[in-house]
Scaffold this motif. Sequence first.
Motif, PDB file in Angstrom:
ATOM      1  N   GLU A   5      18.421  -6.521  32.389  1.00  0.00           N
ATOM      2  CA  GLU A   5      17.277  -6.526  33.317  1.00  0.00           C
ATOM      3  C   GLU A   5      17.602  -7.327  34.576  1.00  0.00           C
ATOM      4  O   GLU A   5      17.198  -6.954  35.677  1.00  0.00           O
ATOM      5  N   THR A   6      18.348  -8.399  34.401  1.00  0.00           N
ATOM      6  CA  THR A   6      18.741  -9.214  35.547  1.00  0.00           C
ATOM      7  C   THR A   6      19.652  -8.419  36.472  1.00  0.00           C
ATOM      8  O   THR A   6      19.489  -8.440  37.695  1.00  0.00           O
ATOM      9  N   ALA A   7      20.600  -7.676  35.900  1.00  0.00           N
ATOM     10  CA  ALA A   7      21.504  -6.840  36.701  1.00  0.00           C
ATOM     11  C   ALA A   7      20.720  -5.783  37.478  1.00  0.00           C
ATOM     12  O   ALA A   7      21.015  -5.509  38.646  1.00  0.00           O
ATOM     13  N   GLU A   8      19.700  -5.191  36.845  1.00  0.00           N
ATOM     14  CA  GLU A   8      18.850  -4.207  37.535  1.00  0.00           C
ATOM     15  C   GLU A   8      18.115  -4.851  38.707  1.00  0.00           C
ATOM     16  O   GLU A   8      18.018  -4.258  39.791  1.00  0.00           O
ATOM     17  N   LEU A   9      17.601  -6.044  38.508  1.00  0.00           N
ATOM     18  CA  LEU A   9      16.897  -6.756  39.569  1.00  0.00           C
ATOM     19  C   LEU A   9      17.842  -7.066  40.732  1.00  0.00           C
ATOM     20  O   LEU A   9      17.502  -6.846  41.895  1.00  0.00           O
ATOM     21  N   VAL A  10      19.034  -7.529  40.423  1.00  0.00           N
ATOM     22  CA  VAL A  10      20.024  -7.831  41.463  1.00  0.00           C
ATOM     23  C   VAL A  10      20.373  -6.554  42.234  1.00  0.00           C
ATOM     24  O   VAL A  10      20.431  -6.557  43.471  1.00  0.00           O
ATOM     25  N   ALA A  11      20.564  -5.449  41.523  1.00  0.00           N
ATOM     26  CA  ALA A  11      20.881  -4.178  42.180  1.00  0.00           C
ATOM     27  C   ALA A  11      19.737  -3.733  43.092  1.00  0.00           C
ATOM     28  O   ALA A  11      19.975  -3.252  44.209  1.00  0.00           O
ATOM     29  N   THR A  12      18.508  -3.920  42.646  1.00  0.00           N
ATOM     30  CA  THR A  12      17.343  -3.558  43.460  1.00  0.00           C
ATOM     31  C   THR A  12      17.296  -4.409  44.720  1.00  0.00           C
ATOM     32  O   THR A  12      17.060  -3.893  45.822  1.00  0.00           O
ATOM     33  N   LEU A  13      17.527  -5.698  44.591  1.00  0.00           N
ATOM     34  CA  LEU A  13      17.523  -6.582  45.760  1.00  0.00           C
ATOM     35  C   LEU A  13      18.588  -6.152  46.768  1.00  0.00           C
ATOM     36  O   LEU A  13      18.345  -6.128  47.967  1.00  0.00           O
ATOM     37  N   ARG A  14      19.757  -5.782  46.268  1.00  0.00           N
ATOM     38  CA  ARG A  14      20.826  -5.339  47.171  1.00  0.00           C
ATOM     39  C   ARG A  14      20.445  -4.032  47.864  1.00  0.00           C
ATOM     40  O   ARG A  14      20.680  -3.867  49.059  1.00  0.00           O
ATOM     41  N   ARG A  15      19.864  -3.105  47.120  1.00  0.00           N
ATOM     42  CA  ARG A  15      19.424  -1.832  47.712  1.00  0.00           C
ATOM     43  C   ARG A  15      18.361  -2.047  48.776  1.00  0.00           C
ATOM     44  O   ARG A  15      18.280  -1.310  49.754  1.00  0.00           O
ATOM     45  N   GLU A  16      17.529  -3.047  48.568  1.00  0.00           N
ATOM     46  CA  GLU A  16      16.427  -3.322  49.487  1.00  0.00           C
ATOM     47  C   GLU A  16      16.858  -4.160  50.690  1.00  0.00           C
ATOM     48  O   GLU A  16      16.029  -4.563  51.492  1.00  0.00           O
ATOM     49  N   GLY A  17      18.151  -4.457  50.785  1.00  0.00           N
ATOM     50  CA  GLY A  17      18.651  -5.123  51.973  1.00  0.00           C
ATOM     51  C   GLY A  17      18.867  -6.614  51.881  1.00  0.00           C
ATOM     52  O   GLY A  17      19.024  -7.287  52.901  1.00  0.00           O
ATOM     53  N   ALA A  18      18.879  -7.170  50.664  1.00  0.00           N
ATOM     54  CA  ALA A  18      19.156  -8.602  50.534  1.00  0.00           C
ATOM     55  C   ALA A  18      20.570  -8.889  51.024  1.00  0.00           C
ATOM     56  O   ALA A  18      21.457  -8.036  50.925  1.00  0.00           O
ATOM     57  N   ARG A  19      20.765 -10.067  51.556  1.00  0.00           N
ATOM     58  CA  ARG A  19      22.102 -10.457  52.004  1.00  0.00           C
ATOM     59  C   ARG A  19      23.081 -10.381  50.837  1.00  0.00           C
ATOM     60  O   ARG A  19      22.708 -10.589  49.686  1.00  0.00           O
ATOM     61  N   ASP A  20      24.332 -10.128  51.126  1.00  0.00           N
ATOM     62  CA  ASP A  20      25.352 -10.037  50.080  1.00  0.00           C
ATOM     63  C   ASP A  20      25.590 -11.360  49.371  1.00  0.00           C
ATOM     64  O   ASP A  20      26.023 -11.390  48.227  1.00  0.00           O
ATOM     65  N   ASP A  21      25.318 -12.461  50.052  1.00  0.00           N
ATOM     66  CA  ASP A  21      25.645 -13.770  49.483  1.00  0.00           C
ATOM     67  C   ASP A  21      24.434 -14.500  48.886  1.00  0.00           C
ATOM     68  O   ASP A  21      24.461 -15.713  48.744  1.00  0.00           O
ATOM     69  N   PHE A  22      23.382 -13.744  48.497  1.00  0.00           N
ATOM     70  CA  PHE A  22      22.224 -14.432  47.934  1.00  0.00           C
ATOM     71  C   PHE A  22      22.545 -14.969  46.540  1.00  0.00           C
ATOM     72  O   PHE A  22      23.415 -14.470  45.842  1.00  0.00           O
TER      73      PHE A  22
END
Length: 71
Positions: A5-22
């Motif tokens: 579930e954590t990996a899914e959340l991280v992937a969603t954040l990246r898709r939504e434009g979160a910085r690469d280094d969050f």
Amino acid sequence: YSPGETAELVATLRREGARDDFDVCFIGYSGQADLAAYAAAGVTWWIENLRGDVDTVLDRVRPGPPGETLP
């Protein structure tokens, strides 16, 4: 959250434009967790959840960090 579930959340954040280094911070009990799986899921900080009486907490803190470390 589980590591999956954590990996899914991280992937969603990246898709939504979160910085690469969050950073991703997780709180839990390291003795009951697969820290390597959480690291692979993108967790960069682990906060150890401590509860119980003072002696129980000190028994957990005295040995220091678990053998696994997060990148």
